[in-house]
Write a protein that holds these residues in place. Structure first.
Motif, PDB file in Angstrom:
ATOM      1  N   PHE A  51       0.850  -1.198   0.000  1.00  0.00           N
ATOM      2  CA  PHE A  51       0.000   0.000   0.000  1.00  0.00           C
ATOM      3  C   PHE A  51       0.882   1.244   0.000  1.00  0.00           C
ATOM      4  CE2 PHE A  51       0.881  -0.979   4.373  1.00  0.00           C
ATOM      5  CZ  PHE A  51       1.074   0.233   4.998  1.00  0.00           C
ATOM      6  N   ASN A  52       0.282   2.361  -0.322  1.00  0.00           N
ATOM      7  CA  ASN A  52       0.974   3.644  -0.336  1.00  0.00           C
ATOM      8  C   ASN A  52       0.386   4.580   0.711  1.00  0.00           C
ATOM      9  OD1 ASN A  52       2.652   2.952  -2.521  1.00  0.00           O
ATOM     10  ND2 ASN A  52       1.044   3.527  -3.984  1.00  0.00           N
ATOM     11  N   ILE A  53       1.237   5.426   1.263  1.00  0.00           N
ATOM     12  CA  ILE A  53       0.785   6.546   2.085  1.00  0.00           C
ATOM     13  C   ILE A  53       1.079   7.800   1.287  1.00  0.00           C
ATOM     14  CG2 ILE A  53       1.083   7.813   4.242  1.00  0.00           C
ATOM     15  CD1 ILE A  53       1.966   5.225   5.555  1.00  0.00           C
ATOM     16  N   ASN A  54       0.005   8.483   0.868  1.00  0.00           N
ATOM     17  CA  ASN A  54       0.203   9.629  -0.024  1.00  0.00           C
ATOM     18  C   ASN A  54       0.735  10.838   0.735  1.00  0.00           C
ATOM     19  OD1 ASN A  54      -1.981  10.871   1.232  1.00  0.00           O
ATOM     20  ND2 ASN A  54      -3.445  10.226  -0.353  1.00  0.00           N
ATOM     21  N   THR A  55       0.942  11.916   0.015  1.00  0.00           N
ATOM     22  CA  THR A  55       1.563  13.107   0.616  1.00  0.00           C
ATOM     23  C   THR A  55       0.696  13.742   1.702  1.00  0.00           C
ATOM     24  OG1 THR A  55       0.650  14.453  -1.186  1.00  0.00           O
ATOM     25  CG2 THR A  55       2.895  13.605  -1.452  1.00  0.00           C
ATOM     26  N   VAL A  65      -3.971   6.414   3.288  1.00  0.00           N
ATOM     27  CA  VAL A  65      -3.617   5.156   2.633  1.00  0.00           C
ATOM     28  C   VAL A  65      -4.329   5.069   1.287  1.00  0.00           C
ATOM     29  CG1 VAL A  65      -3.796   2.650   2.770  1.00  0.00           C
ATOM     30  CG2 VAL A  65      -3.211   3.965   4.806  1.00  0.00           C
ATOM     31  N   GLU A  66      -3.613   4.590   0.269  1.00  0.00           N
ATOM     32  CA  GLU A  66      -4.209   4.400  -1.048  1.00  0.00           C
ATOM     33  C   GLU A  66      -3.457   3.294  -1.785  1.00  0.00           C
ATOM     34  OE1 GLU A  66      -3.770   8.198  -2.930  1.00  0.00           O
ATOM     35  OE2 GLU A  66      -1.678   7.834  -3.477  1.00  0.00           O
ATOM     36  N   ASP A  67      -4.002   2.921  -2.939  1.00  0.00           N
ATOM     37  CA  ASP A  67      -3.363   1.928  -3.817  1.00  0.00           C
ATOM     38  C   ASP A  67      -3.058   0.626  -3.072  1.00  0.00           C
ATOM     39  OD1 ASP A  67      -3.355   3.890  -5.798  1.00  0.00           O
ATOM     40  OD2 ASP A  67      -1.373   4.615  -5.180  1.00  0.00           O
ATOM     41  N   ILE A  68      -4.068   0.091  -2.385  1.00  0.00           N
ATOM     42  CA  ILE A  68      -3.867  -1.124  -1.587  1.00  0.00           C
ATOM     43  C   ILE A  68      -3.882  -2.345  -2.497  1.00  0.00           C
ATOM     44  CG2 ILE A  68      -4.741  -2.519   0.319  1.00  0.00           C
ATOM     45  CD1 ILE A  68      -6.149   0.026   1.360  1.00  0.00           C
ATOM     46  N   ASP A  69      -2.923  -3.208  -2.301  1.00  0.00           N
ATOM     47  CA  ASP A  69      -2.854  -4.469  -3.045  1.00  0.00           C
ATOM     48  C   ASP A  69      -2.443  -5.557  -2.062  1.00  0.00           C
ATOM     49  OD1 ASP A  69      -2.874  -6.238  -5.264  1.00  0.00           O
ATOM     50  OD2 ASP A  69      -0.687  -6.110  -5.351  1.00  0.00           O
ATOM     51  N   VAL A  70      -3.144  -6.687  -2.091  1.00  0.00           N
ATOM     52  CA  VAL A  70      -2.902  -7.746  -1.120  1.00  0.00           C
ATOM     53  C   VAL A  70      -2.711  -9.072  -1.833  1.00  0.00           C
ATOM     54  CG1 VAL A  70      -3.874  -9.060   0.801  1.00  0.00           C
ATOM     55  CG2 VAL A  70      -4.186  -6.592   0.705  1.00  0.00           C
ATOM     56  N   PRO A 125       7.185  16.758  -0.210  1.00  0.00           N
ATOM     57  CA  PRO A 125       6.328  15.620   0.165  1.00  0.00           C
ATOM     58  C   PRO A 125       6.446  14.503  -0.874  1.00  0.00           C
ATOM     59  CG  PRO A 125       5.114  17.690   0.272  1.00  0.00           C
ATOM     60  CD  PRO A 125       6.402  17.987  -0.430  1.00  0.00           C
ATOM     61  N   ILE A 126       6.433  13.288  -0.401  1.00  0.00           N
ATOM     62  CA  ILE A 126       6.495  12.153  -1.328  1.00  0.00           C
ATOM     63  C   ILE A 126       5.467  11.113  -0.923  1.00  0.00           C
ATOM     64  CG2 ILE A 126       8.962  12.458  -1.767  1.00  0.00           C
ATOM     65  CD1 ILE A 126       9.402   9.955  -0.019  1.00  0.00           C
ATOM     66  N   LYS A 127       5.137  10.263  -1.876  1.00  0.00           N
ATOM     67  CA  LYS A 127       4.269   9.127  -1.618  1.00  0.00           C
ATOM     68  C   LYS A 127       5.147   7.940  -1.246  1.00  0.00           C
ATOM     69  CE  LYS A 127       2.247   7.256  -5.165  1.00  0.00           C
ATOM     70  NZ  LYS A 127       1.283   7.016  -6.267  1.00  0.00           N
ATOM     71  N   ALA A 128       4.852   7.307  -0.093  1.00  0.00           N
ATOM     72  CA  ALA A 128       5.693   6.214   0.394  1.00  0.00           C
ATOM     73  C   ALA A 128       4.984   4.887   0.199  1.00  0.00           C
ATOM     74  CB  ALA A 128       6.021   6.426   1.870  1.00  0.00           C
ATOM     75  N   ASN A 129       5.722   3.919  -0.282  1.00  0.00           N
ATOM     76  CA  ASN A 129       5.182   2.587  -0.544  1.00  0.00           C
ATOM     77  C   ASN A 129       5.686   1.601   0.506  1.00  0.00           C
ATOM     78  OD1 ASN A 129       6.116  -0.193  -2.146  1.00  0.00           O
ATOM     79  ND2 ASN A 129       3.990   0.413  -2.417  1.00  0.00           N
ATOM     80  N   TYR A 130       4.801   0.708   0.945  1.00  0.00           N
ATOM     81  CA  TYR A 130       5.174  -0.291   1.943  1.00  0.00           C
ATOM     82  C   TYR A 130       4.755  -1.677   1.490  1.00  0.00           C
ATOM     83  CZ  TYR A 130       5.734   3.750   4.924  1.00  0.00           C
ATOM     84  OH  TYR A 130       6.126   4.955   5.455  1.00  0.00           O
ATOM     85  N   LYS A 131       5.602  -2.635   1.735  1.00  0.00           N
ATOM     86  CA  LYS A 131       5.274  -4.035   1.531  1.00  0.00           C
ATOM     87  C   LYS A 131       5.419  -4.718   2.885  1.00  0.00           C
ATOM     88  CE  LYS A 131       7.123  -4.047  -3.196  1.00  0.00           C
ATOM     89  NZ  LYS A 131       5.860  -3.600  -3.748  1.00  0.00           N
ATOM     90  N   LEU A 132       4.310  -5.141   3.449  1.00  0.00           N
ATOM     91  CA  LEU A 132       4.311  -5.659   4.825  1.00  0.00           C
ATOM     92  C   LEU A 132       3.791  -7.081   4.835  1.00  0.00           C
ATOM     93  CD1 LEU A 132       2.913  -2.522   6.633  1.00  0.00           C
ATOM     94  CD2 LEU A 132       5.273  -3.267   6.543  1.00  0.00           C
ATOM     95  N   PRO A 133       4.653  -8.072   4.892  1.00  0.00           N
ATOM     96  CA  PRO A 133       4.188  -9.455   5.055  1.00  0.00           C
ATOM     97  C   PRO A 133       3.768  -9.707   6.506  1.00  0.00           C
ATOM     98  CG  PRO A 133       6.360  -9.352   4.041  1.00  0.00           C
ATOM     99  CD  PRO A 133       6.090  -8.017   4.655  1.00  0.00           C
TER     100      PRO A 133
END
Length: 512
Positions: A455-459, A463-468, A498-506
């Motif tokens: 998922f992304n945390i926008n500026t 939370v947006e762009d969730i993919d599971v 400001p930037i959009k941050a992406n996370y991959k959390l298993p």
């Protein structure tokens, strides 16, 4: 290394073309001698010289990177390394190279021993500036440093001219020139241009000696002596021979040739544009052999675009971690990597193998280390896709978690920039809000359910762009609900923007 060798050979071809077409017919023998000595040296040096150029300006979009966070059990990486036999990699090119070096070194030593034996086993007449070695029952005539070898069967009225000729070779140290090329032939025995070089400089030596001796007598008499005699030729590449049938015609033509006009020396200026081209080519060519440390560049992909930013470390590799680059970066098979990089990886493998008590194969290690060709021609090391699940949270530092953001995303209730608190809150939120009761009706063969959330945390901190990625649709939908319920956070910044941050959390869900 291969690229370097090809450049050396290319430059030697160009130098010899200039010599053959413009200089070889001139009577500037000493200048030609130095030309043939210096240009092969230049051909080895120029590929190593890189003229500094202005670096390409990088737009602000490429400075903003998309950081990634990776969490998973440590055993994932251990279990993936199944015990296997060590895979040995034989570099046949290196074996062939050193075999050639040994063979040509032996041939050189055999020739040298032959010279030494001639000196030891024959009569020596010591002169003030040379030593005359008389060889019985032979018509040989050649020189080696200050030793002049003369066959006793040569007619007495011809010996004086032969000695004068060979004495010029001795005084001008022509043997050093030939030894220089012999050494080059040992190191680069596969390079045909060195043989052409040696042949041409041998002929130039004869031109120099002929010109000096012809001054002491009439040219006609010297030419007659040259044409009327046939001497045996010693098959040793680094001696100066008086008679060599393939050279006689050209030597006669050069003796009778008029002295070149001084203005013809401007032909040597042809080297200038050729050298400019060589420096330009060597500096601008993208070569895998240019394997040296420099400031690392990190590459990331977001929204189908390639982003990059400079790091702080000096390293041999750039880095890439993310999803499949889909053509934006070219993946390189290990076998196609430069030899320098392969050696680094073999050393790394040997080090890791000790930690795993021998239960590690080279091929399995490469499954986690992939290599890519970057836009500037360098090599980037990294991983794609689910390889991120191979890193334990305790092993992660800030550099992997937030890629050195100037201002990190902050979870409500945490202090600004507290990455440890950020991760704890995410973990707690997921397990507190995930409805485990949905798992009771699912017939699963495991007590552990692994879910990878992207998922992304926008500026603005949302939370947006969730993919599971989950074992089935029901679990995936529940995970999306949980992540969508995350509270508004403080967005991250890089370089003050400001930037959009992406996370991959298993996450691993334990089923009791």
């Amino acid at each position: 290394m291969i690229n370097y060798i090809l450049q050396v050979i290319l430059y030697q071809v160009l130098f010899l073309m200039i010599y053959d077409f413009f200089l070889s017919k001139e009577t500037f023998f000493t200048k030609n001698r130095w030309y043939l000595l210096l240009t092969p040296i230049l051909s080895f040096i120029i590929p190593l010289i890189k003229i500094p150029t202005f670096q390409k300006a990088v737009s602000q979009d490429f400075i903003i990177q998309l950081p990634e966070i990776v969490l998973s059990p440590e055993k994932v990486i251990q279990n993936s390394f199944e015990p296997q036999n060590i895979e040995t990699s034989v570099n046949y090119i290196n074996i062939l190279f050193w075999l050639g070096v040994v063979v040509f070194l032996i041939l050189f030593l055999v020739k040298l021993i032959k010279i030494i034996n001639l000196i030891r086993s024959n009569e020596i007449i010591r002169k003030s500036d040379f030593k005359l070695i008389l060889i019985p029952k032979q018509r040989k005539a050649f020189s080696f440093f200050n030793y002049i070898f003369l066959g006793k069967e040569i007619k007495d009225n011809q010996k004086e001219k032969v000695i004068q000729h060979e004495l010029v070779h001795s005084k001008q140290k022509h043997t050093l020139d030939l030894l220089f090329f012999e050494i080059l032939k040992i190191v680069m025995w596969f390079n045909p241009m060195l043989y052409f070089y040696q042949k041409r400089i041998t002929l130039v030596h004869e031109y120099i000696s002929d010109a000096e001796v012809a001054k002491l007598a009439s040219k006609e008499q010297y030419i007659n002596n040259l044409l009327s005699n046939f001497f045996q030729v010693e098959n040793i590449g680094f001696v100066n021979q008086f008679y060599k049938s393939s050279f006689v015609k050209r030597r006669v033509l050069m003796i009778t040739k008029k002295q070149s006009k001084q203005i013809n020396q401007f032909k040597y200026l042809l080297l200038i544009p050729v050298l400019v081209f060589m420096f330009f080519y060597s500096s601008c060519s993208s070569s895998k052999s240019q394997f040296e440390k420099r400031t690392i560049t990190h590459y990331r992909i977001a929204d189908g675009k390639l982003f990059s930013y400079k790091g702080d470390k000096e390293t041999y590799f750039d880095s890439y971690f993310g999803v499949d680059p889909k053509g934006l970066l070219e993946e390189i098979p290990f076998d196609e990597l430069p030899e320098e990089i392969k050696e680094q990886e073999y050393a790394k493998f040997r080090s890791f193998r000790k930690k795993f008590n021998g239960n590690l194969s080279f091929s399995n290690m490469l499954k986690f280390d992939k290599f890519f060709k970057t836009p500037d021609g360098r090599i980037a090391r990294g991983s794609i896709g689910n390889n991120f699940t191979s890193i334990h949270p305790d092993k992660l530092g800030d550099e992997l978690l937030f890629i050195r953001l100037s201002k990190r995303p902050t979870f409500p209730g945490c202090e600004e920039g507290d990455s440890e608190c950020f991760l704890e809150k995410l973990d707690q939120h997921f397990f507190n809000n995930f409805d485990k009761t949905i798992l009771t009706d699912l017939e699963l063969d495991t007590k552990k359910v692994k879910v990878l959330v992207d998922f992304n945390i926008n500026t603005n901190g949302f939370v947006e762009d969730i993919d599971v990625k989950a074992p089935n649709k029901i679990i995936g939908e529940e995970a999306i609900k949980v992540i969508a319920a995350l509270p508004k956070m403080t967005g991250g910044e890089k370089y003050g923007k400001p930037i959009k941050a992406n996370y991959k959390l298993p996450f691993t869900i334990l089923i009791e």
